[in-house]
Write a protein that holds these residues in place. Structure first.
Motif, PDB file in Angstrom:
ATOM      1  N   ASP A 286     -22.404  58.392 -12.757  1.00 53.85           N
ATOM      2  CA  ASP A 286     -23.441  59.140 -13.485  1.00 53.85           C
ATOM      3  C   ASP A 286     -24.218  60.104 -12.581  1.00 53.85           C
ATOM      4  OD1 ASP A 286     -22.498  57.579 -15.488  1.00 53.85           O
ATOM      5  OD2 ASP A 286     -24.270  56.295 -15.627  1.00 53.85           O
TER       6      ASP A 286
ATOM      7  N   TRP B  13     -24.368  47.192 -23.153  1.00 51.20           N
ATOM      8  CA  TRP B  13     -24.447  48.014 -24.376  1.00 51.20           C
ATOM      9  C   TRP B  13     -24.399  47.191 -25.668  1.00 51.20           C
ATOM     10  CZ3 TRP B  13     -26.638  51.986 -22.687  1.00 51.20           C
ATOM     11  CH2 TRP B  13     -26.179  52.721 -21.604  1.00 51.20           C
TER      12      TRP B  13
ATOM     13  N   ILE C 240     -12.814  54.334 -23.670  1.00 55.63           N
ATOM     14  CA  ILE C 240     -13.508  53.567 -22.628  1.00 55.63           C
ATOM     15  C   ILE C 240     -13.363  52.075 -22.928  1.00 55.63           C
ATOM     16  CG2 ILE C 240     -15.743  53.447 -23.841  1.00 55.63           C
ATOM     17  CD1 ILE C 240     -17.158  54.079 -21.217  1.00 55.63           C
TER      18      ILE C 240
ATOM     19  N   ASP D  77     -15.396  50.816 -17.479  1.00 58.30           N
ATOM     20  CA  ASP D  77     -16.783  51.135 -17.085  1.00 58.30           C
ATOM     21  C   ASP D  77     -17.640  49.872 -16.974  1.00 58.30           C
ATOM     22  OD1 ASP D  77     -18.950  52.729 -16.441  1.00 58.30           O
ATOM     23  OD2 ASP D  77     -19.484  53.130 -18.524  1.00 58.30           O
ATOM     24  N   MET D  78     -18.829  50.057 -16.433  1.00 56.74           N
ATOM     25  CA  MET D  78     -19.891  49.036 -16.337  1.00 56.74           C
ATOM     26  C   MET D  78     -19.383  47.812 -15.565  1.00 56.74           C
ATOM     27  SD  MET D  78     -22.155  50.750 -17.929  1.00 56.74           S
ATOM     28  CE  MET D  78     -23.580  49.804 -18.432  1.00 56.74           C
TER      29      MET D  78
ATOM     30  N   TRP E  79     -13.802  57.551 -11.024  1.00 53.00           N
ATOM     31  CA  TRP E  79     -14.645  58.744 -11.076  1.00 53.00           C
ATOM     32  C   TRP E  79     -15.979  58.371 -10.445  1.00 53.00           C
ATOM     33  CZ3 TRP E  79     -15.769  55.456 -15.012  1.00 53.00           C
ATOM     34  CH2 TRP E  79     -16.988  55.550 -15.668  1.00 53.00           C
TER      35      TRP E  79
ATOM     36  N   TRP F 271     -10.482  54.506 -19.523  1.00 43.76           N
ATOM     37  CA  TRP F 271     -11.435  54.450 -18.397  1.00 43.76           C
ATOM     38  C   TRP F 271     -12.219  53.151 -18.516  1.00 43.76           C
ATOM     39  CZ3 TRP F 271     -16.649  57.125 -19.315  1.00 43.76           C
ATOM     40  CH2 TRP F 271     -16.778  57.589 -20.630  1.00 43.76           C
TER      41      TRP F 271
ATOM     42  N   HIS G  94     -17.992  65.749 -18.569  1.00 49.77           N
ATOM     43  CA  HIS G  94     -18.564  64.587 -19.266  1.00 49.77           C
ATOM     44  C   HIS G  94     -20.082  64.616 -19.143  1.00 49.77           C
ATOM     45  CE1 HIS G  94     -19.100  60.604 -20.865  1.00 49.77           C
ATOM     46  NE2 HIS G  94     -19.446  60.061 -19.728  1.00 49.77           N
TER      47      HIS G  94
ATOM     48  N   ARG H  77     -15.052  52.869 -12.846  1.00 44.04           N
ATOM     49  CA  ARG H  77     -16.276  53.292 -12.166  1.00 44.04           C
ATOM     50  C   ARG H  77     -16.450  52.488 -10.875  1.00 44.04           C
ATOM     51  NH1 ARG H  77     -22.114  53.461 -15.068  1.00 44.04           N
ATOM     52  NH2 ARG H  77     -22.097  51.259 -14.522  1.00 44.04           N
TER      53      ARG H  77
ATOM     54  N   TRP I 276     -20.602  61.237 -24.173  1.00 43.50           N
ATOM     55  CA  TRP I 276     -21.152  60.069 -24.821  1.00 43.50           C
ATOM     56  C   TRP I 276     -21.992  60.633 -25.967  1.00 43.50           C
ATOM     57  CZ3 TRP I 276     -25.482  56.866 -22.058  1.00 43.50           C
ATOM     58  CH2 TRP I 276     -25.902  55.839 -22.909  1.00 43.50           C
TER      59      TRP I 276
ATOM     60  N   ASP J 247     -15.964  57.708 -25.824  1.00 37.52           N
ATOM     61  CA  ASP J 247     -16.978  56.855 -25.191  1.00 37.52           C
ATOM     62  C   ASP J 247     -17.286  55.696 -26.144  1.00 37.52           C
ATOM     63  OD1 ASP J 247     -19.133  55.902 -23.589  1.00 37.52           O
ATOM     64  OD2 ASP J 247     -19.487  57.918 -22.829  1.00 37.52           O
ATOM     65  N   ILE J 248     -18.246  54.867 -25.781  1.00 40.44           N
ATOM     66  CA  ILE J 248     -18.492  53.617 -26.519  1.00 40.44           C
ATOM     67  C   ILE J 248     -18.689  53.775 -28.029  1.00 40.44           C
ATOM     68  CG2 ILE J 248     -19.299  52.206 -24.610  1.00 40.44           C
ATOM     69  CD1 ILE J 248     -22.158  53.043 -25.255  1.00 40.44           C
TER      70      ILE J 248
ATOM     71  N   PHE K 146     -23.548  64.489 -15.470  1.00 40.90           N
ATOM     72  CA  PHE K 146     -23.676  63.510 -16.556  1.00 40.90           C
ATOM     73  C   PHE K 146     -25.092  63.524 -17.146  1.00 40.90           C
ATOM     74  CE2 PHE K 146     -24.762  59.097 -17.840  1.00 40.90           C
ATOM     75  CZ  PHE K 146     -23.840  58.952 -18.870  1.00 40.90           C
TER      76      PHE K 146
HETATM   77  C1  GLC Z   1     -22.146  54.651 -18.257  1.00 38.75           C
HETATM   78  C2  GLC Z   1     -20.986  55.513 -17.772  1.00 38.75           C
HETATM   79  C3  GLC Z   1     -20.955  56.799 -18.550  1.00 38.75           C
HETATM   80  C4  GLC Z   1     -20.850  56.498 -20.046  1.00 38.75           C
HETATM   81  C5  GLC Z   1     -22.004  55.591 -20.482  1.00 38.75           C
HETATM   82  C6  GLC Z   1     -21.867  55.140 -21.923  1.00 38.75           C
HETATM   83  O1  GLC Z   1     -23.357  55.228 -17.942  1.00 38.75           O
HETATM   84  O2  GLC Z   1     -21.076  55.756 -16.396  1.00 38.75           O
HETATM   85  O3  GLC Z   1     -19.884  57.605 -18.141  1.00 38.75           O
HETATM   86  O4  GLC Z   1     -20.898  57.683 -20.769  1.00 38.75           O
HETATM   87  O5  GLC Z   1     -22.046  54.436 -19.658  1.00 38.75           O
HETATM   88  O6  GLC Z   1     -20.685  54.458 -22.119  1.00 38.75           O
END
Ligand code: GLC
Length: 628
Positions: free
Chosen positions: A417, A268, A231, A304-305, A414, A302, A475, A401, A166, A194-195, A450
Motif C-alpha cells: 500500500d 475485513w 484476491i 493478501d493480508m 507486489w 493475488w 491499483h 503481499r 478496491w 478486490d475483496i 494505492f
Molecule cells: C490491502 C491490500 C490492498 C487491497 C486492500 C483491500 O490494503 O494491500 O491492495 O486493495 O487490502 O483488499
C-alpha cells in the motif's frame, strides 16, 4: 564459495533448497558477541540487499528489520515493510554476501548507531547464517540464488498491463473498465477483483448479487481477451455454515490460543480465524480451496493480508472496550486523551497478539511470534502447490503481499500500500534490485499509488517507469479519485506509453526468462555492470534492465527532463507520441529533456520491438523490428 554456519535453528524455514554441510571454519568478517553479529565496514563499502525496504539502493545509514508488517505509510523512517528478506551484499574492502535464515524479528543496523559498523541482531540464537564470497557482485548473487532455488515464472499474459481498484463492486464496474480501455485503444490483459467480489469478504465465495453468473462472466471476459484476477485473503471468516470455516475448525487447521481454541482476529470479514500454513495438512487443505475459482476459469490470484495483518483480536477488542470505560466521565488532559485514543489504535498487528497464538509445524508447536515471517511465504506456497495440480497444463499468475525468501519459488510479490507520491516512483525503482537479489523477479508496485490522490502527470511518469516492471498494475484504494489510464480525459499519451510496454515485451519477457533460468537479476544497479566505475556506484535512480537496456525515469513533479549518467556510449531511445527514434549518446553526464508523455531509455546494441498489440495474446513474436 558458500559456507553455512548453524546456530541451533528450531525449524526448517524452507528458504534454501541445497543441503550444505555446516562448516567448522570460524565465521569470517563478523565478530559474534552476546547474540550480536558485528562487521566493521570500510569507508567506501556499499551495502546492497534487504529486499523490500525503504531508502536507497545502498542501505548504509539506516536501521532495518526483517519483520513482515502491514504498514500503509511507506515513509523513510520505517524499518520494515511486508517482506523479510535478510540478504545483504557488502562491496568495500571485503566483498561478500550474507543471508540470515531466521524466521522472526531480526535487526540490521547498517551504520545507523555507528557509521562504520554493521550489526545484525536476531532475538534468539536459532538461525543459520550463509556467507558467500568470490567473484563479482553478480557471481555472489548467482551463488545465493542457486542456494534458494529458481524464481517463479508467470504466464506471458502476466507481463501485460493490469487494471485494479478496491471499489469495483459489480460485474458492470469490471465491464466498464474493459469497455473504456478498449474504446481508448489502450492494451489491457488483466482486470483485478478486490475483496468486493466476495460474499461478505469470505474467501472462495462469490457475491451472487454482484456476479449472478460468475462463471459465464469469466468466460465472456476471457473471450474478449481479459483475465480476471481475484484476491484471496489469509483470514477465514468465523461463521457457522460457511464450509471453509466449518472444515477448518473441525479439522483443527486454524492457529490456536494457549488452550487449543481457534484464535479469533478481526480482518475485513470481521471475526476470523487464521489458517495454519505451517501445518502441511492445513496448507494442502487451504490450497485445494482455490479450486472453486479455477473451476470457474480463473487463471491468476493475488494473496493478501498475509503478514498476517490483524486489525484486532477478539480478546484484545473486548479488553479495549473494558479499558475505555475507565476514561468515561473523567476530565482528560492531553496525555490521558492520547492514551484513551490509543486503546483502540494500538490493537492492530500487536506483538501481544502475535505472542498469543500457535502453529503446528512438522518440528513441533511454535508460538506465532517465533515464526512470524514465514506466514505469507507459506500461504503463497500453499496456493502454488495446489495450483500446480489444479491447473497442471499452464502456469498460474500468483503474487503475494507478505513474503520471506523461499516464497520467490512459488509466486511474485507486489510492494503493498504505497501512496500517490512522487517519491514513491523512486522508492519503487530502488526496491527492485534488492527484491531481485532475493529471487523476487515478478514484482512491481501499485502504479499511480494505492493511497491518496493520483494526478495525470504523476500517472504518466509512473507508467513510464512501470512499463519496465514485470508486474505492471495500476491499483488504488476505495474512496480515492479514479486513476485509470482512461480517467484523465485525453487518453492518447497513456495509450502510447502502455503500447510501448507491449512492443517491448519480446525483450522484457525474454530477459526475465533468462534471469530466472540463470539465477540472475533482471533489474540491476549500474554498479553491478560497471564495477570499476566509481561514478556508477553513486547512481541510485537508474537501473539496468536485462543485458542491453538502461532506464532513467523522471520522478519529480513539473520536471521537463533530468540528469543522467551513461557509464559507456549508448543509444538514447525516445518514444514521442508513438514514434520511436534513436540517437547515439556518449559516455558521461547529460541533461535529457523528457516532456510529459515521452519515454526515454537507453540501449547497448539492438533491441527487438514487436508491433503494437491490444493484448499479449495478439503479440506477434515472429514479426519484430530492431532498434538501436
Ligand atoms: C490491502 C491490500 C490492498 C487491497 C486492500 C483491500 O490494503 O494491500 O491492495 O486493495 O487490502 O483488499
Amino acid at each position: 564459495m558458500l559456507q553455512k554456519y548453524s546456530y541451533s535453528p528450531k525449524l526448517r524455514t524452507g528458504a534454501v533448497v541445497r543441503d550444505i554441510p555446516v562448516t567448522d571454519a570460524p565465521l569470517p568478517y563478523f565478530s559474534l558477541e552476546d547474540g550480536v553479529f558485528s562487521y566493521r565496514m570500510s569507508d567506501d563499502a556499499c551495502v546492497y540487499g534487504l529486499g523490500e525496504s525503504v531508502r536507497g539502493i545502498n542501505k548504509r545509514g539506516w536501521i532495518y528489520e526483517g519483520w513482515c508488517s502491514d504498514d500503509p505509510f511507506h515513509t523513510e523512517d520505517k524499518r520494515s515493510l511486508y517482506g523479510a528478506h535478510n540478504f545483504l551484499l557488502i562491496d568495500g574492502a571485503d566483498r561478500f554476501g550474507v543471508f540470515f535464515d531466521y524466521p522472526t524479528r531480526i535487526t540490521f543496523d547498517v551504520g545507523y548507531s555507528d557509521p562504520s559498523l554493521l550489526t545484525v541482531t536476531p532475538g534468539k540464537m536459532n538461525l543459520d547464517v550463509y556467507i558467500i564470497t568470490g567473484g563479482s557482485l553478480k557471481d555472489i548473487v548467482r551463488e545465493f540464488r542457486s542456494l534458494i532455488g529458481k524464481s517463479y515464472i508467470p504466464p506471458l499474459f502476466a507481463f501485460g498491463y493490469g487494471q485494479s481498484r478496491w471499489g469495483y463492486v459489480t460485474e458492470q464496474d469490471i465491464t466498464a473498465v474493459a469497455d473504456n480501455h478498449e474504446k481508448a485503444g489502450i492494451p489491457l490483459d488483466m482486470i483485478y477483483l478486490d475483496i468486493d467480489y466476495m460474499d461478505s469478504f469470505k474467501d472462495f465465495t462469490v457475491n451472487r448479487e454482484r456476479y449472478p453468473d460468475f462463471e459465464g462472466f469469466v468466460k465472456r471476459m476471457r473471450s474478449r481477451g481479459f483475465h480476471l484476477i481475484p484476491i484471496i485473503d489469509a483470514a477465514v471468516k468465523r461463521e457457522e455454515g460457511y464450509s471453509v470455516y466449518d472444515e477448518g475448525h473441525e479439522k483443527g487447521f486454524f492457529c490456536t490460543d494457549e488452550n487449543g481454541e481457534d484464535y479469533v482476529v478481526g480482518v475485513w470479514p470481521g471475526m476470523s480465524c487464521l489458517p495454519d500454513f505451517l501445518d502441511p495438512e492445513a496448507s494442502a487443505w487451504f490450497g485445494e480451496k482455490y479450486r472453486v475459482l479455477t473451476d470457474a476459469g480463473i487463471d491468476g490470484f493475488w494473496n493478501d493480508m498475509n503478514e498476517p495483518a490483524l486489525f484486532y483480536s477478539e480478546k484484545a477488542l473486548s479488553a479495549a472496550f473494558h479499558d475505555i470505560k475507565g476514561y468515561e466521565g473523567k476530565t482528560l488532559d492531553a496525555l490521558s486523551y492520547f492514551s484513551a485514543r490509543d486503546v483502540f489504535t494500538r490493537l492492530s498487528n500487536s506483538q501481544k497478539d502475535y505472542e498469543s497464538f500457535f502453529h503446528n509445524a512438522p518440528e513441533g508447536r511454535f508460538v506465532h511470534s517465533d515464526v512470524h515471517n514465514l506466514y505469507g511465504y507459506k500461504m503463497t506456497e500453499s496456493a502454488m502447490n495446489a495450483l500446480k495440480k489444479l491447473r497442471p497444463d499452464e502456469p498460474t499468475l500468483l503474487f503475494s503481499r507478505a513474503s520471506y525468501i523461499g516464497a520467490h519459488r512459488s509466486g511474485g510479490i507486489w510492494t503493498g500500500d504505497n501512496h500517490s507520491w512522487w517519491s514513491h516512483i523512486l522508492q519503487s525503482l530502488q526496491q527492485m534490485p534488492g527484491l531481485n537479489m532475493c529471487g523476487f523477479l515478478y514484482t512491481g508496485s501499485d502504479i499511480g499509488g494505492f493511497n491518496g490522490a493520483c494526478t495525470r502527470d504523476l500517472l504518466l511518469r509512473w507508467l513510464s517507469f512501470a512499463i519496465f516492471t514485470p508486474l505492471m498494475r495500476n491499483h488504488c484504494a476505495i474512496g480515492n479519485r479514479s486513476q485509470e489510464a482512461t480517467a484523465f480525459g485525453d487518453t492518447e499519451a497513456f495509450r502510447h506509453i502502455i503500447e510501448l510496454r507491449y512492443r517491448l515485451i519480446p525483450y522484457l519477457y525474454g530477459e526475465f526468462l533468462k534471469a530466472a533460468e540463470n539465477d540472475e537479476m533482471y533489474f540491476r544497479p549500474l554498479s553491478f555492470d560497471y564495477e570499476d566505475d566509481p561514478a556508477a556506484r553513486e547512481i541510485a535512480d537508474q537501473l539496468m534492465v536485462g543485458d542491453r537496456l538502461m532506464i532513467a525515469p523522471v520522478y519529480t513533479q513539473n520536471a521537463g527532463g533530468r540528469n543522467i549518467y551513461l557509464p559507456e556510449d549508448m543509444n538514447l531511445i525516445r518514444m514521442s507520441a508513438g514514434e520511436i527514434t534513436c540517437e547515439p549518446v556518449s559516455q558521461g553526464r547529460h541533461y535529457v529533456s523528457v516532456p510529459l508523455g515521452d519515454v526515454v531509455f537507453f540501449s547497448k546494441g539492438k533491441l527487438p520491438l514487436a508491433d503494437p498489440a491490444k493484448n499479449t495474446a495478439s503479440l506477434d513474436f515472429d514479426r519484430l523490428t530492431y532498434i538501436g
